[in-house]
Design a protein around this motif. Structure first.
Motif, mmCIF file in Angstrom:
data_model
loop_
_atom_site.group_PDB
_atom_site.id
_atom_site.type_symbol
_atom_site.label_atom_id
_atom_site.label_comp_id
_atom_site.label_asym_id
_atom_site.label_seq_id
_atom_site.Cartn_x
_atom_site.Cartn_y
_atom_site.Cartn_z
ATOM 1 N N UNK A 95 0.838 -1.227 -0.146
ATOM 2 C CA UNK A 95 -0.074 -0.068 -0.038
ATOM 3 C C UNK A 95 0.681 1.209 -0.133
ATOM 4 N N UNK A 98 2.107 1.723 -3.730
ATOM 5 C CA UNK A 98 1.227 2.186 -4.289
ATOM 6 C C UNK A 98 0.822 3.477 -4.100
ATOM 7 N N UNK A 99 0.655 4.092 -2.934
ATOM 8 C CA UNK A 99 0.354 5.650 -2.548
ATOM 9 C C UNK A 99 1.458 6.480 -2.883
ATOM 10 N N UNK A 133 0.206 1.373 -10.110
ATOM 11 C CA UNK A 133 -0.564 2.480 -9.598
ATOM 12 C C UNK A 133 -0.463 3.573 -10.725
ATOM 13 N N UNK B 95 -10.408 0.350 4.381
ATOM 14 C CA UNK B 95 -9.357 1.320 4.429
ATOM 15 C C UNK B 95 -9.653 2.803 4.888
ATOM 16 N N UNK B 221 -6.632 7.569 -6.295
ATOM 17 C CA UNK B 221 -7.844 6.881 -5.906
ATOM 18 C C UNK B 221 -8.469 7.312 -4.923
ATOM 19 N N UNK B 224 -6.896 7.098 -1.347
ATOM 20 C CA UNK B 224 -5.678 8.048 -1.184
ATOM 21 C C UNK B 224 -6.303 9.440 -0.901
#
Lengths: 242, 242
Positions: A95, A98-99, A133, B95, B221, B224
């Motif tokens: 995660x 990805x972020x 991503x 999340x 996303x 995020x």
């Protein structure tokens, strides 16, 4: 970006007329999962040549070919910002990568600290998360994920001119003047659960490149802290124009 | 917070000498997973009475009792900030709720918009995620997760005095003056993948409570975007003292 468009990251150079071969996994995704066929439009990017409109010219079970038509977006580089973090549980490490890619980090550096739980990473898997991503979020750039390195060694060779925004959980109320520190190359440093050791803290405090920054009065998990720190940096020093 | 301490959320009032019964799940966690026994210290909170040091006085397979000793932290309320979001895929919805609890949202409101993919949520599961986030992150407050409601209906009854920070993905470069808007009750509104419909956008633009805010030049996303928006708000208007 049209959210329905299909975007693929490829290694090959992109230019008008260039033909690009698909990997087996890409062919499976494009023709098997997404049910595309010859003539279907696909957006390609390789991290160097911007985004290109391409078209399927050959579709097979284990491969295929796309032909590049025209550039639809120039290469857009993120600011010169690295994210340094200590790997945690697998899903949360995925995660963070990805972020970081979504939020515009230019390089991602997993580090082993004194209190790091995880001694190993799968660099190839993490790199694949960064690619995915960028595919999903309309990026034209993919940050490099480095191999796991000891924090000590990273700091020993630290470039003179690259500042470090140190997310220091012992700082509970003060957020030091990020804005006053100014632009230029930066790195964000996020600690593991359990924080940094006394020795690591002393070392960081002694480095002139380091600016300690608080992420508020609540304790954040490392993955939350990564997104919060990237947001703060981008909104004060990065490309989130105010 | 000592990261090794065990923290449990309970429904009962907490006071010196109060006895608290464990649920079957809590007893399983405490005695089965964490291998604790009579005499073990546990931190309790209920979202109203702060944090309390307690001690196991009875341990059984399907239950147990804790006795409250003394208050170790007062109740700490987050700012008066709501997070409104459109549910997405299960893991990412979980999340968002976890992160909203960590980042100090006071209330979490899932909404159905024109382009929302997910028509249903499990309110009880989402509420449990908020509880777990507070347990893990040293919180003494747990935000309420509301039931899924249509965005239209929510906006029709919108309180006059509560401002909305609308994370508008069509705004690519301007981040409007959050700081100028001032404190008071607020809500953050995050859209679904695919954004808001034309009608929803027009309605939001017409509301005097709405401040559109950009989250930078990259497409984020929804999960995020939620953390990024909470960071921006907390750092400009919330309790992240500068």
């Amino acid at each position: 970006m049209d959210m329905s468009e299909i975007r693929l990251f490829v290694e090959m150079p992109l230019a008008a007329g260039a033909e690009v071969a698909l990997t087996e996994a890409q062919a499976h995704y494009l023709f098997g999962v997404m049910r595309q066929a010859v003539g279907a439009p696909v957006t390609l990017f390789n991290g160097r040549d911007g985004a290109w409109q391409a078209e399927v010219v050959r579709a097979a079970k284990r491969g295929g070919t796309l032909a590049c038509r025209e550039q639809t977006a120039p290469l857009r580089l993120p600011p010169d910002l690295w994210l340094i973090f200590a790997p945690i549980k697998k899903a949360r490490t995925d995660f963070i990568v990805e972020k970081a890619a979504e939020m515009g980090a230019a390089r991602i550096l997993p580090v082993a600290t004194r209190f790091t739980n995880s001694e190993r990473i799968r660099q190839d898997r993490l790199q694949a998360h960064a690619v995915e991503a960028a595919e999903q979020c309309g990026g034209t750039f993919v940050p490099e994920v480095a191999d796991l390195a000891p924090l000590d060694r990273l700091l020993a060779d630290w470039p003179q001119d690259r500042r470090i925004m140190w997310c220091d959980e012992t700082l509970l109320s003060a957020r030091a003047g990020l804005g006053q520190a100014g632009p230029g190359p930066w790195a964000i440093l996020i600690g593991p659960e359990g924080g940094f050791s006394e020795a690591e803290q002393a070392r960081l405090r002694a480095m002139p490149q380091v600016t300690p920054v608080s992420l508020g009065p609540r304790i954040l998990r490392a993955d939350t802290a990564a997104v919060a720190a990237l947001t703060l940096w981008q909104s004060v020093l990065g490309d989130w124009t105010t």
